[in-house]
Scaffold this motif. Structure first.
Motif, PDB file in Angstrom:
ATOM      1  N   VAL A   1       0.825  -1.211   0.000  1.00 36.28           N
ATOM      2  CA  VAL A   1       0.000   0.000   0.000  1.00 36.28           C
ATOM      3  C   VAL A   1       0.862   1.264   0.000  1.00 36.28           C
ATOM      4  O   VAL A   1       0.594   2.181  -0.795  1.00 36.28           O
ATOM      5  CB  VAL A   1      -1.039  -0.027   1.148  1.00 36.28           C
ATOM      6  N   PRO A   2       1.918   1.364   0.824  1.00 41.80           N
ATOM      7  CA  PRO A   2       2.776   2.551   0.708  1.00 41.80           C
ATOM      8  C   PRO A   2       3.405   2.698  -0.685  1.00 41.80           C
ATOM      9  O   PRO A   2       3.527   3.824  -1.198  1.00 41.80           O
ATOM     10  CB  PRO A   2       3.848   2.335   1.778  1.00 41.80           C
TER      11      PRO A   2
ATOM     12  N   SER B   1       0.966   6.404  -6.987  1.00 42.59           N
ATOM     13  CA  SER B   1      -0.179   7.281  -7.255  1.00 42.59           C
ATOM     14  C   SER B   1       0.233   8.748  -7.210  1.00 42.59           C
ATOM     15  O   SER B   1      -0.161   9.543  -8.078  1.00 42.59           O
ATOM     16  CB  SER B   1      -1.294   7.030  -6.237  1.00 42.59           C
ATOM     17  N   LEU B   2       1.029   9.121  -6.201  1.00 37.74           N
ATOM     18  CA  LEU B   2       1.497  10.505  -6.097  1.00 37.74           C
ATOM     19  C   LEU B   2       2.382  10.878  -7.286  1.00 37.74           C
ATOM     20  O   LEU B   2       2.302  11.997  -7.810  1.00 37.74           O
ATOM     21  CB  LEU B   2       2.246  10.719  -4.778  1.00 37.74           C
TER      22      LEU B   2
ATOM     23  N   LYS C   1      -8.680  11.728  -6.199  1.00 33.73           N
ATOM     24  CA  LYS C   1      -8.314  11.322  -4.840  1.00 33.73           C
ATOM     25  C   LYS C   1      -8.417   9.799  -4.738  1.00 33.73           C
ATOM     26  O   LYS C   1      -9.359   9.199  -5.271  1.00 33.73           O
ATOM     27  CB  LYS C   1      -9.247  11.971  -3.822  1.00 33.73           C
TER      28      LYS C   1
ATOM     29  N   LYS D   1       0.783   4.071  -2.886  1.00 35.31           N
ATOM     30  CA  LYS D   1       0.586   5.496  -2.591  1.00 35.31           C
ATOM     31  C   LYS D   1       1.650   6.314  -3.308  1.00 35.31           C
ATOM     32  O   LYS D   1       1.334   7.313  -3.966  1.00 35.31           O
ATOM     33  CB  LYS D   1       0.646   5.760  -1.088  1.00 35.31           C
ATOM     34  N   ASN D   2       2.903   5.899  -3.197  1.00 38.69           N
ATOM     35  CA  ASN D   2       3.976   6.640  -3.862  1.00 38.69           C
ATOM     36  C   ASN D   2       3.805   6.649  -5.377  1.00 38.69           C
ATOM     37  O   ASN D   2       4.032   7.669  -6.028  1.00 38.69           O
ATOM     38  CB  ASN D   2       5.341   6.071  -3.473  1.00 38.69           C
TER      39      ASN D   2
ATOM     40  N   VAL E   1      -3.863  11.251  -1.777  1.00 35.37           N
ATOM     41  CA  VAL E   1      -3.850   9.806  -1.525  1.00 35.37           C
ATOM     42  C   VAL E   1      -3.876   9.614  -0.015  1.00 35.37           C
ATOM     43  O   VAL E   1      -3.024  10.128   0.706  1.00 35.37           O
ATOM     44  CB  VAL E   1      -2.596   9.128  -2.128  1.00 35.37           C
ATOM     45  N   ILE E   2      -4.871   8.863   0.449  1.00 31.68           N
ATOM     46  CA  ILE E   2      -5.059   8.654   1.880  1.00 31.68           C
ATOM     47  C   ILE E   2      -5.002   7.162   2.181  1.00 31.68           C
ATOM     48  O   ILE E   2      -5.653   6.370   1.501  1.00 31.68           O
ATOM     49  CB  ILE E   2      -6.418   9.235   2.345  1.00 31.68           C
ATOM     50  N   ILE E   3      -4.238   6.805   3.199  1.00 31.71           N
ATOM     51  CA  ILE E   3      -4.183   5.420   3.668  1.00 31.71           C
ATOM     52  C   ILE E   3      -4.886   5.366   5.017  1.00 31.71           C
ATOM     53  O   ILE E   3      -4.488   6.056   5.965  1.00 31.71           O
ATOM     54  CB  ILE E   3      -2.732   4.912   3.808  1.00 31.71           C
TER      55      ILE E   3
ATOM     56  N   PHE F   1      -7.066   4.266   0.250  1.00 34.95           N
ATOM     57  CA  PHE F   1      -6.784   2.870   0.563  1.00 34.95           C
ATOM     58  C   PHE F   1      -7.322   2.616   1.964  1.00 34.95           C
ATOM     59  O   PHE F   1      -6.913   3.275   2.917  1.00 34.95           O
ATOM     60  CB  PHE F   1      -5.270   2.604   0.553  1.00 34.95           C
TER      61      PHE F   1
ATOM     62  N   GLU G   1      -5.255  16.109   1.001  1.00 38.27           N
ATOM     63  CA  GLU G   1      -4.417  14.984   0.583  1.00 38.27           C
ATOM     64  C   GLU G   1      -5.033  14.318  -0.638  1.00 38.27           C
ATOM     65  O   GLU G   1      -6.237  14.094  -0.693  1.00 38.27           O
ATOM     66  CB  GLU G   1      -4.292  13.949   1.702  1.00 38.27           C
TER      67      GLU G   1
END
Length: 170
Positions: free
Chosen positions: A78-79, A85-86, A97, A82-83, A161-163, A100, A159
């Protein structure tokens, strides 16, 4: 907006979360029936080969996409997503937006055992009844998790992308 519900296998609590999110099943005073649980798309139907695949479930009432992901025991999936996606957002003006939402905290022990028997050992006559018991135990928690996830998605949070690691919703 894109919602991605994730957990270890991606075929039990994530499938239920996607179904609640898309209103394919609804919250009520009663527990889900065995038939309702077993008829949820992808519930207990994915294999080890589906791990790491982002699976589309549908578009919700707000036009947002709902996906699930089985990430196995990797804490890095997931991290890393996220990276990625950013990176895509910054390099290609992708502005959607992404949320996760981890459904693992809702998994009761009986569901873990049922998943091991059914998906791991292919012994459905033991695993499936345990999965149904587990789904009935956790359906309220999953519903609350989904409602919280949707609320955070609607927030004016800047934000992109949010986890959400989440917690047990009681």
């Amino acid at each position: 907006m894109i919602y991605i519900y994730n957990d270890y296998g991606g075929t039990h609590t994530t499938a239920l979360a996607a179904a609640y999110h898309l209103k394919e099943i609804t919250q009520s005073e009663r527990k889900l029936t065995k038939e309702e649980i077993l008829n949820v798309n992808y519930f207990n139907k994915l294999s080890k080969n589906d791990s790491g695949k982002i699976i589309f479930h549908g578009i919700d009432e707000n036009g947002d996409s709902v996906y699930t992901l089985g990430r196995k025991s990797s804490k890095l999936v997931v991290p890393a997503l996220k990276n990625l996606s950013l990176l895509l957002q910054s390099k290609h003006q992708f502005q959607e937006k992404i949320i996760f939402s981890n459904t693992s905290p809702t998994v009761p022990f009986v569901m873990s055992i049922g998943g091991f028997f059914s998906r791991g050992l292919k012994i459905d006559f033991i695993g499936v009844p345990l999965l149904v018991i587990g789904a009935k135990q956790c359906c309220d928690n999953i519903f609350r998790l989904v409602e919280n996830t949707k609320q955070i998605g609607k927030s004016s949070n800047e934000e992109k992308v949010i986890i959400l690691e989440n917690e047990i919703y009681k």
